[in-house]
Design an enzyme around this catalytic site. Structure first.
Site, PDB file in Angstrom:
ATOM      1  N   GLN B 202      -0.936 -14.750  -7.598  1.00 27.48           N
ATOM      2  CA  GLN B 202      -2.090 -14.157  -6.920  1.00 27.48           C
ATOM      3  C   GLN B 202      -3.256 -14.271  -7.889  1.00 27.48           C
ATOM      4  O   GLN B 202      -3.440 -13.418  -8.757  1.00 27.48           O
ATOM      5  CB  GLN B 202      -1.773 -12.694  -6.557  1.00 27.48           C
ATOM      6  N   ALA B 243      -4.575  -4.931   1.581  1.00 31.72           N
ATOM      7  CA  ALA B 243      -3.762  -6.020   1.031  1.00 31.72           C
ATOM      8  C   ALA B 243      -4.629  -7.216   0.616  1.00 31.72           C
ATOM      9  O   ALA B 243      -5.849  -7.207   0.787  1.00 31.72           O
ATOM     10  CB  ALA B 243      -2.716  -6.445   2.059  1.00 31.72           C
ATOM     11  N   HIS B 244      -3.966  -8.239   0.094  1.00 27.81           N
ATOM     12  CA  HIS B 244      -4.694  -9.401  -0.431  1.00 27.81           C
ATOM     13  C   HIS B 244      -5.459 -10.141   0.657  1.00 27.81           C
ATOM     14  O   HIS B 244      -5.016 -10.247   1.777  1.00 27.81           O
ATOM     15  CB  HIS B 244      -3.794 -10.357  -1.193  1.00 27.81           C
ATOM     16  N   ASN B 245      -6.639 -10.599   0.277  1.00 24.34           N
ATOM     17  CA  ASN B 245      -7.491 -11.423   1.136  1.00 24.34           C
ATOM     18  C   ASN B 245      -8.050 -10.691   2.344  1.00 24.34           C
ATOM     19  O   ASN B 245      -8.608 -11.326   3.248  1.00 24.34           O
ATOM     20  CB  ASN B 245      -6.738 -12.686   1.590  1.00 24.34           C
ATOM     21  N   SER B 263      -5.116 -10.558   4.769  1.00 22.03           N
ATOM     22  CA  SER B 263      -6.073 -11.406   5.480  1.00 22.03           C
ATOM     23  C   SER B 263      -6.642 -10.771   6.736  1.00 22.03           C
ATOM     24  O   SER B 263      -7.205 -11.464   7.589  1.00 22.03           O
ATOM     25  CB  SER B 263      -5.449 -12.766   5.826  1.00 22.03           C
TER      26      SER B 263
END
Lengths: 349, 349, 349
Positions: B202, B243-245, B263
């Site tokens: 990541q 969360a990520h993105n 995302s």
């Protein structure tokens, strides 16, 4: 900064080098929209073809099934069978190193004299390590980590800032715990004694096996007695609650904000979706899955997928939801039937 | 202690001063039940008229639509159109100052030599700031804050105790993050390689724009690559998972324990209720809203309100819930229809 | 290590000593599967009779209703009416002491000169205590605890590592707060002023009464004005959100990841299941209960049990769920009725 040429990327992905561009250097990955000439990007589905047409990326990894324009493309592409896998491979090369405390012990850290520390360990600013611990080789304790007494930390573990391990917890090798998680809090157990909730002592511990990774702000409680256990290779996302005496098998995936009540047992390779909840004493068979937001109140067989609140076998859950979508219509149909029947009865008499 | 006279309060609220009482001083706000003679209180609805009759408050802000007793009131009142707004205005004057570390650097803090610190910054007890950071003017780092390497913190930011910013995170200006939140943990990404969940690096970062406020124990993960982004003016409550993105637009409101999977994209002014959950890759249009506890599994159009599990347009959700309330009755009706039809058929033959 | 002979255990449980074995010493408790010859174990139901037959435990507490094999047992047993109570009694004797900082103040700790500290208090490594606090007798502040200005901590409280108490919070006596929880963050309150979410100052405080225990990563926010209150004897599990102006009565039980929105009021002895959620301004009557995962949107009467999303009286919720299980069948029945009626109408004309 790490850098890869297009020739190196082609070699990593086992695809041809874009003709004449083998020396072009990429220094990072970015989305199609954000990428510049030094960035590699990726195109995973037709939905992003517009962004692809406009991208400034230096090169693009393209999923084979995507239909590229027939009249050619303006940027070099690597067409691959599995774009996700290709991206993962590339990211390993671009990953910048994680900043870590230097080998040794920061002067502000406290390490009890009775504790042993392995070679190559890195003990950061303001770390606290209590009595009689065993800290393995190459362990990294980032600033502000708290390690209670009698804790075992296996080789190559990494604890990020402000992680708390309470006394008697044991970690295997290569365990990673992200910032501000807490392992070893007393399980939540009381008995009403007629005037108050009397605390049931929680004298057990927590064992986290090899290669587990735990997110941030996760709570893993110590057992009432015996062991709360997280099996090897299991991965836990942020803000997850693991109550006392839970036993998690190997290679499970537990997504953010899931909650496992006391004495839940997960087999091998179980997947729990985000915000899912498992009632106490539930057993989940090997390879079973819980959809996000589901609330599981009964044991789940191996490989079964459950969803909904209360959780049901996923097909049943879908069928009931589809029926529920049509319930207002059904009510109108029943009213109509009642009227028609009434009419028929009247005409019949 | 801050203090306001009734004349000053009247001026702030643009209403008349209670005759002859302009000099009476108020030193705080309290509920009708708890207020003493030095406290201002407020009465927002008829439901609290009994408490109003018994209050010892020195004065009371009263919402215009409340029906006060005709035979007079025993305490001075300020009748206003918008009691909530009036209270907010008054609270600004009564707000005690937040205790902060003094300007400069506490001797116990560690700040890497390569880091630059702006004028007026306050770096508290046991703060850690890694290499190559830029700390803006008037930034407040409360005790125990951890700032990883290569972090940018804009002017006038305030980080409360034990906040962790991992490496390469960037904060705009006037960002406030409350105690024990973590920004920049690795996103939760693995690939099963046949024997184990292999970590997908990541390598991205997190950008938090100007005027964002983040509650306590919030987790905002770094992107797989690129950027996890929180738009300017957005407010995030406690225990939220980002969360990520994820990309959050400007001026969103995210209530406690909500979860945004990887995302997810929120437009401008989106509101997420408490404990709501958004599946990965969902897009929420500008001004859309998710009710508390809802689980969103499909994109949501601008201005649409969704509720339920799975989340549906709110009207549809209400209609289905209403139908579900009557479902046991419907079953009885259908049984009755079956019997009547049976009877009719028999009589007919 | 604590140790109990079988004679001592028999005396504690008011049951006979196994003949001739009164001197045998037990040093811990373990499950039937994990126990060794020095461990006491327990058998609570027939489901574990196989494990009982194979256990290596030195002795076993057996619930009276369990049907032991008629041909005798290979290990000494204590047959009791209430195995859970018996286990709780024994655990109190086996509980190892919690490692605590020594009495006094660790040299790395900061305690403001204006703060008073009671006799016997233990102030650990890197603790911070702000101005004008009152720390009671025998209080334990584990490493990394942060206590803001003007905080009151009653006698015999214990705060585990990295707990944050913001300014002006008050704790009664014997309050326990586990690692990384945060008390006194600003409540989540904003007003849209036409261009931005303007912060509504949160000038109130938090009072936690005597004998409350709070888990890890719990957030209890300060009131907008007045007091967020946790009643005496209440127990709160991990990762719970308590918003501003919540008032929790005495002796409540709040299970992990539950969320209480602003101004929720709980009576005495209320139980909230794991991941349950309460909308703002809800009142729960004395002795009422919310099932796990339920979402409460309306007031709940005393002693009422509610479940589901939205939460309904539990019986109604069960009835509707049962009906929902049969809804796909009901649809088929209605279709059949329609056909039959159609046929009947045709034959009738």
């Amino acid at each position: 900064m790490p850098s890869l040429t297009l020739a190196e990327i082609a070699a990593l992905l086992h695809v041809p080098t874009p003709p004449g561009l083998g020396d072009r250097a990429m220094t990072g990955m970015a989305t199609l929209a954000e990428a510049g000439p030094g960035d590699l990007s990726f195109l995973g589905s037709d939905a992003y073809l517009k962004q692809f047409a406009a991208t400034k990326a230096g090169a693009v990894i393209v999923q084979k099934r995507v239909k590229l324009p027939r009249d050619g493309v303006h940027t070099p592409v690597f067409v691959v069978d599995d774009a996700d896998l290709a991206v993962a491979k590339i990211l390993e090369h671009f990953a910048p190193p994680v900043p870590r405390p230097p080998v040794g012990r920061h002067p502000s850290a406290f390490v009890a004299p009775s504790t042993s520390v392995g070679d190559g360990a890195r003990i950061g600013f303001n770390v606290f390590v209590g009595d009689d611990c065993r800290i393995g080789s190459n362990v990294v304790l980032h600033p502000g980590v708290h390690v209670g007494a009698n804790v075992d930390i296996g080789d190559d573990c990494e604890l990020f800032p402000n992680v708390v391990l309470r006394e008697r917890v044991r970690l295997g090798k290569r365990v990673v715990i992200h910032a501000s998680s807490v392992v070893g809090t007393d399980g939540f157990g009381y008995r009403w004694d007629g005037t108050r909730h009397a605390k049931v002592p929680q004298i057990g511990t927590v064992v986290i096996e090899d290669d587990v990774e735990v997110g941030s702000c996760v709570c893993i409680d110590r057992a009432k007695f015996g062991t709360t256990r997280v099996g090897r290779g299991t991965k836990i996302d942020n803000l997850v609650q693991v109550a006392h005496n839970v036993v998690i098998g190997p290679h499970c995936i537990i997504v953010g904000q899931a909650g496992l009540a006391g004495s839940v047992t997960l087999g091998a390779g179980v997947v729990l979706g985000g915000q899912s909840a498992l009632r106490d004493h539930i057993t989940m068979g090997d390879g079973s899955m819980v959809a996000g937001c589901a609330g599981v109140a009964e044991d789940v067989d191996p490989k079964m997928i459950v969803s909904g609140l209360p959780a049901l076998p996923h097909r049943q859950s879908l069928r009931e939801q589809a029926a529920l979508r049509r319930l207002p219509d059904l009510m109108a149909q029943v009213r109509k039937l009642q009227e028609e029947l009434e009419q028929l009865k009247r005409s019949h008499t």
